[in-house]
Structure formats: C-alpha cells, structure tokens
Design a protein around this motif. Structure first.
Motif, PDB file in Angstrom:
ATOM      1  N   CYS A   1      10.055   1.069  41.320  1.00 56.23           N
ATOM      2  CA  CYS A   1      10.017   0.046  42.375  1.00 56.23           C
ATOM      3  C   CYS A   1      11.266  -0.809  42.422  1.00 56.23           C
ATOM      4  CB  CYS A   1       8.768  -0.825  42.229  1.00 56.23           C
ATOM      5  SG  CYS A   1       8.784  -1.885  40.776  1.00 56.23           S
ATOM      6  N   CYS A  34       6.184  -5.228  36.710  1.00 53.70           N
ATOM      7  CA  CYS A  34       6.982  -5.003  37.911  1.00 53.70           C
ATOM      8  C   CYS A  34       6.025  -4.772  39.084  1.00 53.70           C
ATOM      9  CB  CYS A  34       7.914  -3.818  37.704  1.00 53.70           C
ATOM     10  SG  CYS A  34       7.042  -2.260  37.471  1.00 53.70           S
ATOM     11  N   HIS A  35       6.561  -4.574  40.264  1.00 56.21           N
ATOM     12  CA  HIS A  35       5.711  -4.474  41.451  1.00 56.21           C
ATOM     13  C   HIS A  35       4.764  -3.284  41.399  1.00 56.21           C
ATOM     14  CE1 HIS A  35       4.729  -3.798  45.756  1.00 56.21           C
ATOM     15  NE2 HIS A  35       4.614  -5.120  45.706  1.00 56.21           N
ATOM     16  N   CYS A  36       5.249  -2.133  40.923  1.00 57.10           N
ATOM     17  CA  CYS A  36       4.400  -0.931  40.914  1.00 57.10           C
ATOM     18  C   CYS A  36       3.527  -0.861  39.665  1.00 57.10           C
ATOM     19  CB  CYS A  36       5.257   0.331  41.047  1.00 57.10           C
ATOM     20  SG  CYS A  36       6.163   0.776  39.560  1.00 57.10           S
ATOM     21  N   GLY A  37       3.817  -1.677  38.662  1.00 58.36           N
ATOM     22  CA  GLY A  37       2.975  -1.716  37.463  1.00 58.36           C
ATOM     23  C   GLY A  37       3.402  -0.759  36.368  1.00 58.36           C
ATOM     24  N   ALA A  38       4.458   0.032  36.599  1.00 52.61           N
ATOM     25  CA  ALA A  38       4.892   0.991  35.583  1.00 52.61           C
ATOM     26  C   ALA A  38       5.487   0.295  34.361  1.00 52.61           C
ATOM     27  CB  ALA A  38       5.919   1.957  36.181  1.00 52.61           C
ATOM     28  N   CYS A  62      12.947  -1.368  36.803  1.00 54.22           N
ATOM     29  CA  CYS A  62      11.989  -0.278  36.928  1.00 54.22           C
ATOM     30  C   CYS A  62      12.571   0.788  37.848  1.00 54.22           C
ATOM     31  CB  CYS A  62      10.683  -0.810  37.506  1.00 54.22           C
ATOM     32  SG  CYS A  62       9.543   0.515  37.956  1.00 54.22           S
TER      33      CYS A  62
END
Ligand SMILES: [Zn+2]
Length: 109
Positions: free
Chosen positions: A70, A7-11, A67
């Motif tokens: 994000c 995802c965009h934030c990497g979580a 997510c």
C-alpha cells in the motif's frame, strides 16, 4: 500502555511501548512529500511485523521503510552508526491524533 498500528492494507503491523508525547515534523525534501510525523523509540522497544522495503536516500545513513503493497511509510532505522533509537510513522498508530500531541518542527531542508 503499548500502542499498535498498521499500514493501510494491514500487511505491516507495528507495536510501540506507549503513545508518543510529541512527534517530529521535518521539512526535508522527502518528508515534505510523504507527510511523515515521526515518533522516536529505542530500537528494542519497537516491534515491526511484515515485509517492508527500505528506501535509502543519497548518503543519509538511514533506511526509510514502507509497505510494498500500500506504500505507507512505516518506520526508519539507521544503517550504520546506531542512534539507539528509531523512528516510527506516528500516523499509523491506532488512535493517533496529530492535533492532540506536540508537533516539533525540524529544519532539515
Ligand atoms: Zn500496507
């Protein structure tokens, strides 16, 4: 060759066994708003790491995960009957280029 994504934030991190040859673009009220392009894989072949939140829409027996940090849609899974496959949001996959794959339009409106 396995393909990773996040995802965009990497979580949330995703790994699928190969890049999609085609993706589904659906015109239902949810996909229209979220811009999902869905790649399909057997459940057992997809790795999802990190915490996601499922949105369950009406009586459709699928959980549409995103997510919580994000907001990116990540994947969906059935809640009841097993389809034997699940959907991954292809836009999260590393190197994904919507202009390089076949986009199949699904009429679910
Ligand atoms: Zn995120």
């Amino acid at each position: 060759m396995p393909v990773k994504g996040s995802c965009h934030c990497g979580a949330v991190r995703i790994e699928v066994p190969h890049a999609p040859e085609w993706v589904g673009s659906c015109n239902c009220s949810l996909c229209t708003k979220t811009g999902w392009l869905v790649a399909y894989y057997p459940d057992a072949d997809v790795k999802v790491e990190g915490e996601t939140v499922a949105y369950v829409w009406g009586d459709r027996m699928i959980g549409i995960h995103h997510c919580p940090t994000c907001g990116c849609g990540t994947h969906w899974k059935t809640l009841g009957e097993d389809f034997g496959r699940m959907g991954v949001h292809a836009r999260l996959l590393d190197g994904f280029d919507a202009s390089k794959v076949e986009v199949r339009l699904f009429d679910n409106a």
